[in-house]
Design a protein around this motif. Structure first.
Motif, PDB file in Angstrom:
ATOM      1  N   LYS A 123       0.662  -1.247  -0.066  1.00  0.00           N
ATOM      2  CA  LYS A 123      -0.017   0.114  -0.142  1.00  0.00           C
ATOM      3  C   LYS A 123       0.675   1.272  -0.066  1.00  0.00           C
ATOM      4  CE  LYS A 123      -4.188  -1.881   2.296  1.00  0.00           C
ATOM      5  NZ  LYS A 123      -5.034  -1.728   3.455  1.00  0.00           N
ATOM      6  N   ARG A 124       2.026   1.240   0.641  1.00  0.00           N
ATOM      7  CA  ARG A 124       2.759   2.473   0.708  1.00  0.00           C
ATOM      8  C   ARG A 124       3.861   2.249  -0.589  1.00  0.00           C
ATOM      9  NH1 ARG A 124       2.723   0.271   5.964  1.00  0.00           N
ATOM     10  NH2 ARG A 124       5.021  -0.404   5.851  1.00  0.00           N
ATOM     11  N   GLY A 125       3.691   1.509  -1.474  1.00  0.00           N
ATOM     12  CA  GLY A 125       4.509   1.586  -2.551  1.00  0.00           C
ATOM     13  C   GLY A 125       6.119   1.072  -2.494  1.00  0.00           C
ATOM     14  N   LEU A 126       6.205   0.249  -1.423  1.00  0.00           N
ATOM     15  CA  LEU A 126       7.597  -0.056  -1.135  1.00  0.00           C
ATOM     16  C   LEU A 126       7.724  -1.239  -1.824  1.00  0.00           C
ATOM     17  CD1 LEU A 126       7.721   0.416   2.818  1.00  0.00           C
ATOM     18  CD2 LEU A 126       8.756   1.773   0.936  1.00  0.00           C
ATOM     19  N   ASP A 127       6.851  -2.245  -2.341  1.00  0.00           N
ATOM     20  CA  ASP A 127       7.032  -3.417  -2.895  1.00  0.00           C
ATOM     21  C   ASP A 127       6.315  -3.468  -4.282  1.00  0.00           C
ATOM     22  OD1 ASP A 127       8.940  -4.301  -0.881  1.00  0.00           O
ATOM     23  OD2 ASP A 127       7.195  -5.269   0.245  1.00  0.00           O
ATOM     24  N   GLY A 128       6.954  -3.901  -5.198  1.00  0.00           N
ATOM     25  CA  GLY A 128       6.169  -3.463  -6.661  1.00  0.00           C
ATOM     26  C   GLY A 128       5.301  -4.877  -6.853  1.00  0.00           C
ATOM     27  N   GLU A 129       4.951  -5.017  -7.939  1.00  0.00           N
ATOM     28  CA  GLU A 129       4.179  -6.227  -8.654  1.00  0.00           C
ATOM     29  C   GLU A 129       5.014  -7.445  -8.639  1.00  0.00           C
ATOM     30  OE1 GLU A 129       0.626  -8.302  -9.079  1.00  0.00           O
ATOM     31  OE2 GLU A 129       0.915  -5.973  -8.949  1.00  0.00           O
ATOM     32  N   GLY A 130       4.648  -8.465  -7.772  1.00  0.00           N
ATOM     33  CA  GLY A 130       5.642  -9.669  -7.933  1.00  0.00           C
ATOM     34  C   GLY A 130       6.561  -9.642  -6.774  1.00  0.00           C
ATOM     35  N   VAL A 131       6.871  -8.693  -6.198  1.00  0.00           N
ATOM     36  CA  VAL A 131       7.919  -8.480  -5.255  1.00  0.00           C
ATOM     37  C   VAL A 131       7.342  -8.616  -3.696  1.00  0.00           C
ATOM     38  CG1 VAL A 131       9.605  -6.887  -4.065  1.00  0.00           C
ATOM     39  CG2 VAL A 131       9.192  -7.047  -6.739  1.00  0.00           C
ATOM     40  N   VAL A 132       7.723  -9.158  -2.933  1.00  0.00           N
ATOM     41  CA  VAL A 132       7.252  -9.361  -1.437  1.00  0.00           C
ATOM     42  C   VAL A 132       8.363  -9.145  -0.285  1.00  0.00           C
ATOM     43  CG1 VAL A 132       5.229 -10.859  -2.069  1.00  0.00           C
ATOM     44  CG2 VAL A 132       7.383 -12.009  -1.413  1.00  0.00           C
ATOM     45  N   TRP A 133       8.123  -8.520   0.779  1.00  0.00           N
ATOM     46  CA  TRP A 133       9.089  -8.154   1.653  1.00  0.00           C
ATOM     47  C   TRP A 133       9.778  -9.428   2.086  1.00  0.00           C
ATOM     48  CZ3 TRP A 133       8.768  -9.609   7.032  1.00  0.00           C
ATOM     49  CH2 TRP A 133       9.684  -9.011   7.945  1.00  0.00           C
ATOM     50  N   ASN A 134      11.161  -9.243   2.253  1.00  0.00           N
ATOM     51  CA  ASN A 134      11.886 -10.350   2.657  1.00  0.00           C
ATOM     52  C   ASN A 134      12.800  -9.802   3.621  1.00  0.00           C
ATOM     53  OD1 ASN A 134      14.453 -12.093   2.739  1.00  0.00           O
ATOM     54  ND2 ASN A 134      13.493 -13.216   1.221  1.00  0.00           N
ATOM     55  N   VAL A 135      12.803 -10.181   5.079  1.00  0.00           N
ATOM     56  CA  VAL A 135      13.752  -9.623   6.065  1.00  0.00           C
ATOM     57  C   VAL A 135      14.873  -9.755   5.926  1.00  0.00           C
ATOM     58  CG1 VAL A 135      13.796 -11.532   7.669  1.00  0.00           C
ATOM     59  CG2 VAL A 135      13.813  -9.179   8.553  1.00  0.00           C
ATOM     60  N   TRP A 136      15.701 -10.739   5.262  1.00  0.00           N
ATOM     61  CA  TRP A 136      16.716 -10.933   4.995  1.00  0.00           C
ATOM     62  C   TRP A 136      17.473  -9.949   3.916  1.00  0.00           C
ATOM     63  CZ3 TRP A 136      18.106 -14.408   8.390  1.00  0.00           C
ATOM     64  CH2 TRP A 136      17.254 -15.638   8.652  1.00  0.00           C
ATOM     65  N   ARG A 137      16.546  -9.420   2.825  1.00  0.00           N
ATOM     66  CA  ARG A 137      16.909  -8.671   1.888  1.00  0.00           C
ATOM     67  C   ARG A 137      16.612  -7.243   2.349  1.00  0.00           C
ATOM     68  NH1 ARG A 137      13.349  -9.975  -2.184  1.00  0.00           N
ATOM     69  NH2 ARG A 137      12.123  -8.466  -1.303  1.00  0.00           N
ATOM     70  N   ASP A 138      15.425  -6.855   2.817  1.00  0.00           N
ATOM     71  CA  ASP A 138      14.867  -5.396   2.911  1.00  0.00           C
ATOM     72  C   ASP A 138      15.054  -4.940   4.522  1.00  0.00           C
ATOM     73  OD1 ASP A 138      13.893  -6.017   0.247  1.00  0.00           O
ATOM     74  OD2 ASP A 138      11.888  -6.996   0.956  1.00  0.00           O
ATOM     75  N   GLY A 139      15.171  -5.811   5.401  1.00  0.00           N
ATOM     76  CA  GLY A 139      15.234  -5.319   6.735  1.00  0.00           C
ATOM     77  C   GLY A 139      13.739  -4.873   7.041  1.00  0.00           C
ATOM     78  N   CYS A 140      13.894  -4.050   8.158  1.00  0.00           N
ATOM     79  CA  CYS A 140      12.530  -3.448   8.841  1.00  0.00           C
ATOM     80  C   CYS A 140      12.411  -1.933   8.772  1.00  0.00           C
ATOM     81  CB  CYS A 140      12.479  -4.167  10.183  1.00  0.00           C
ATOM     82  SG  CYS A 140      12.387  -5.921  10.165  1.00  0.00           S
ATOM     83  N   GLU A 141      11.402  -1.410   8.557  1.00  0.00           N
ATOM     84  CA  GLU A 141      11.190   0.047   8.855  1.00  0.00           C
ATOM     85  C   GLU A 141      11.215   0.407  10.141  1.00  0.00           C
ATOM     86  OE1 GLU A 141       8.018   1.853   5.984  1.00  0.00           O
ATOM     87  OE2 GLU A 141       7.651  -0.254   6.064  1.00  0.00           O
ATOM     88  N   GLY A 142      12.068   1.634  10.415  1.00  0.00           N
ATOM     89  CA  GLY A 142      12.150   1.593  12.017  1.00  0.00           C
ATOM     90  C   GLY A 142      12.959   0.709  12.914  1.00  0.00           C
ATOM     91  N   GLY A 143      13.423  -0.344  12.040  1.00  0.00           N
ATOM     92  CA  GLY A 143      14.135  -1.308  12.860  1.00  0.00           C
ATOM     93  C   GLY A 143      15.362  -1.581  12.119  1.00  0.00           C
ATOM     94  N   GLU A 144      16.003  -2.875  12.114  1.00  0.00           N
ATOM     95  CA  GLU A 144      17.405  -3.193  11.708  1.00  0.00           C
ATOM     96  C   GLU A 144      17.388  -3.655  10.333  1.00  0.00           C
ATOM     97  OE1 GLU A 144      20.201  -4.862  14.868  1.00  0.00           O
ATOM     98  OE2 GLU A 144      18.556  -6.175  14.908  1.00  0.00           O
ATOM     99  N   VAL A 145      18.467  -3.251   9.392  1.00  0.00           N
ATOM    100  CA  VAL A 145      18.914  -3.771   8.326  1.00  0.00           C
ATOM    101  C   VAL A 145      19.840  -4.819   8.461  1.00  0.00           C
ATOM    102  CG1 VAL A 145      17.992  -1.660   6.913  1.00  0.00           C
ATOM    103  CG2 VAL A 145      20.249  -2.036   7.742  1.00  0.00           C
ATOM    104  N   LYS A 146      19.976  -5.541   7.343  1.00  0.00           N
ATOM    105  CA  LYS A 146      20.807  -6.638   7.233  1.00  0.00           C
ATOM    106  C   LYS A 146      22.423  -6.281   7.645  1.00  0.00           C
ATOM    107  CE  LYS A 146      21.748  -6.662   2.158  1.00  0.00           C
ATOM    108  NZ  LYS A 146      20.882  -5.648   2.007  1.00  0.00           N
ATOM    109  N   GLU A 147      22.742  -5.311   7.365  1.00  0.00           N
ATOM    110  CA  GLU A 147      24.108  -4.901   7.822  1.00  0.00           C
ATOM    111  C   GLU A 147      24.475  -4.862   9.234  1.00  0.00           C
ATOM    112  OE1 GLU A 147      23.381  -3.852   3.640  1.00  0.00           O
ATOM    113  OE2 GLU A 147      22.226  -3.082   5.387  1.00  0.00           O
TER     114      GLU A 147
END
Length: 235
Positions: A123-147
């Motif tokens: 809904k917020r336009g962060l993921d396009g068609e056919g792309v779904v959130w993956n914590v390992w790749r995308d991390g978390c808004e307001g939280g941690e990223v993989k690095e």
């Protein structure tokens, strides 16, 4: 298991027992939630089958324990080792409570279901068609990223290798126990093997379960994991 393998130091990774949020599939990072009755029973079962002198997890062979500060992990450690824990501290085994093995910080996604996270991101336009959130790749808004997760896990792994490197042939007790959470322990395995977190490697780690990491050829430069491990033979 060969004699050489039996001498090689091991790292036992233990996921805490079931919680109410884990049972519901809610992302549980910093929220300090306790174990369910079943979760405590899972830990007790693991302890009764696996922990003790001459068993898979022999307290006499432990050199260090790393545990998440969250209550569910602390209670799991206490339930797993029981009276052994006090003895280990008296014998000088360091028990390190550290945020370095705390669960991935989910930030704005804390308490949400996977479906809710993915729907919100779309809904917020962060993921396009056919792309779904993956914590390992995308991390978390307001939280941690993989690095960030990689950095803290690598610190722990470096400490473990410092402990175990001089003890590849059983020179002294050097097993390590890590008690933590489902996602961070899977990330730990990735970093143990030297893989980037975003590399596809499907893993499962049930509540209250035990995984074993070690080294090939008694060589600290060849980290490995046991896809199957023979249990000790009772004498």
């Amino acid at each position: 298991m060969s004699d050489n393998e039996s001498l090689t130091p091991r790292v036992f990774i233990i996921r805490h027992g079931e919680t109410e949020w884990a049972k519901l599939g809610r992302q549980t990072g910093k929220t300090d939630i306790g174990l369910t009755v079943l979760g405590a029973a899972q830990v007790h079962s693991a302890a009764s089958h696996l922990v003790g002198k001459g068993r898979l997890l022999d307290p006499n062979k432990l050199a260090r324990i790393f545990v998440s500060p969250r209550k569910r992990a602390q209670d799991t450690l206490a339930g797993l080792l029981g009276d052994h824990l006090h003895g280990l501290r008296e014998w000088g085994v360091e028990v390190t409570t550290t945020e370095d093995v705390a669960e991935w910080d989910y930030g704005d996604y804390e308490g949400l279901l996977l479906s809710e996270i993915r729907e919100g991101r779309k809904k917020r336009g962060l993921d396009g068609e056919g792309v779904v959130w993956n914590v390992w790749r995308d991390g978390c808004e307001g939280g941690e990223v993989k690095e960030q997760v990689t950095e803290r896990l690598d610190r722990v792994i470096s400490s473990i290798r410092d402990i175990q490197g001089p003890c590849m042939r059983g020179e002294k007790p050097a097993d390590v126990l890590v008690v933590a959470h489902g996602v961070i322990l899977r990330a730990f395995v990735m970093r143990w093997l030297g893989y980037p977190l975003e590399m596809p490697l499907n893993m499962m780690l049930a509540p209250g379960s035990v995984g074993v990491l070690s080294y090939k050829n008694n060589n600290v430069e060849e980290p490995a994991f046991h896809i199957g491990m023979a249990l000790p033979v009772e004498s």
